[in-house]
Design an enzyme around this catalytic site. Sequence first.
Site, mmCIF file in Angstrom:
data_model
loop_
_atom_site.group_PDB
_atom_site.id
_atom_site.type_symbol
_atom_site.label_atom_id
_atom_site.label_comp_id
_atom_site.label_asym_id
_atom_site.label_seq_id
_atom_site.Cartn_x
_atom_site.Cartn_y
_atom_site.Cartn_z
ATOM 1 N N THR A 286 0.839 -1.195 0.000
ATOM 2 C CA THR A 286 0.000 0.000 0.000
ATOM 3 C C THR A 286 0.878 1.251 0.000
ATOM 4 O O THR A 286 2.032 1.217 0.432
ATOM 5 C CB THR A 286 -0.899 0.064 1.235
ATOM 6 O OG1 THR A 286 -0.093 0.373 2.396
ATOM 7 C CG2 THR A 286 -1.647 -1.228 1.461
ATOM 8 N N ASP A 287 0.339 2.344 -0.481
ATOM 9 C CA ASP A 287 0.932 3.636 -0.163
ATOM 10 C C ASP A 287 0.700 3.863 1.333
ATOM 11 O O ASP A 287 -0.045 3.120 1.987
ATOM 12 C CB ASP A 287 0.294 4.738 -1.003
ATOM 13 C CG ASP A 287 1.223 5.934 -1.197
ATOM 14 O OD1 ASP A 287 2.217 6.058 -0.459
ATOM 15 O OD2 ASP A 287 0.949 6.756 -2.093
ATOM 16 N N ALA A 288 1.346 4.862 1.892
ATOM 17 C CA ALA A 288 1.276 5.073 3.342
ATOM 18 C C ALA A 288 -0.174 5.187 3.806
ATOM 19 O O ALA A 288 -0.931 6.021 3.302
ATOM 20 C CB ALA A 288 2.059 6.316 3.722
#
Length: 586
Positions: A286-288
Amino acid sequence: MREDIAQKLMIDIRYFCNDGTVPERCRTPVTTLPDEIGALIRQHNLGGVILFRENLHSTEQIIRLTQNLQHAARQSSAQHPLFIGIDQEGGRVFRTPREYTTAFTGNMAIGATYPVYGTHFAKQSGTVIGAELKALGINLNFAPTVDVNNNRDNPVINVRSYGEDPQRVAELGLAQLTGMQQQGILATLKHFPGHGDTHVDSHHGLPKVSHQRERIEAVELLPFRHSINHGEPAMVMTAHIQFPALDDSKLMDTQGNHQYRPATLSRAILTDLLRTEMGFQGLVITDALDMAGISHFFSPEQALIETFRAGADIALMPLRLHHPDDLSGLEKLIDAVVDAVRQGELSASEIQQSAARIRHYKQHYQLAKAFKVNTKQAITAAKQLLGNPQHRLIEQQLTDASVTLVRGTTQLLHDQVQELLLVMPEQSGCMALQHELSLARYALSSRCLSMDDYHAGAFSTQLQAVEAVVVGSITPAASLVEFGGMYDQNTTGEQLSPQQQQVLIPQLIHQAKAADKPVFFVSLRTPYDIPLLADEADTVLAVYGYNTHQVQIDGRTLVTGPAFAALARALTGISEPEGQLPVRMH
């Protein structure tokens, strides 16, 4: 099961305060591993850590930090090495100190070189970035960005993209990824299924791309398909973006509203599309998860469970761990995932398969070699490699090749002018260009006026004493990802905001032309606003970067940067601009 879940978590250790500071105000950078974080890694068999600029000060310090992180992992019961990740894209998003590592000018500069040099500089920059990261003990890079920037109002991608042509982006992305991975670094295609056509930064909100499937296939998905079909990308990073044409199902957020599932939380996108249809075999990260595109709408537990259900292998930054009081939250988060498995919300076999995939990539990239590194030898080797003359030469060659003459000619300058007035958005850029123009081979003197400390009378006074004016522009303003993330709001501190600068620039150009002075306009970021800002300028150039760093020369501390060195060469006729615009000015 708990070990498998922990392998699927990647935490940030950017800040940590054990001195009584309240968690929300903690800004003490982690440069040596705190005992509490080391214990957390050992006790929970954590899978990975992401590092930020604040964690990275010197060669010796970085290597000791990465070695201590791996030592903690080795002391865990599972003894799996850590993924140690970083956002090292090159250009504006670059975490290690530019003074002694090779930053390059960034993806849009690479895109500008493509018509003449093809994928040459993409491959070379990927190779150099990969080699330097490996020397520091970092094994995972969240790059390359293969978003197709076809939205001039995109606040977060813009210059981080190779351009607006999907096939060009695809070829350059694969070349840079290959260069990194050949150095033993896991590389990451991002942000799936595409962040290029948004006008909202997912650090601040939840963007939506409303195009039909056919258009998404032809533009956004093309670079990802190209790398999957023609290479072996280790990772794909998700985007916190809604794509109703790819998944029109909805999810209730914490406010009781039904939201289209963002790609990060969509099984239709991460499993059905990416894994099954596109055939991706690597790791999905995932992105952050602390970004507003997720955290403002979903609780940490809900986001984690939903992204694992969607098919993500690794959750990046699922919770804040900046204070001893925060640490118990990790166990609670793991408990929530275990409960979801017991209740049938998550598949136990999918959790196991995902963890096995993570372990496979750690073995395939031989990350356990970090357990046997001789720290002193590693420091010596890294100091010889980082930012060495050959790497700096490649960096400068790329930047020189990217300089684009959009309109006019530089002959106005080196035929007629002896002294320049430099008007730059930032003091550091002004000083860097002034330094480069002062070198003996150019023999040009200049005066420096920075818009981060601008006074109206200064321009009029300086204008009378010079023969030509160089005006630089940075548009759009820097985004949070360039500083590091969600904890960097309001850090620029300009006296003139970026918007005020854009209003001022045409006025300055008009004033200079009224005084019969040749004007050279330089786009230091993306060139979309050239028609609005530089209509009266005689010559227009684009250099796609404005990074600077300090150098020591003859006992003096000076400011320089590859883009400003390349600009000085172009302005003085030492080199002819070869670059071509990778985006349209519309």
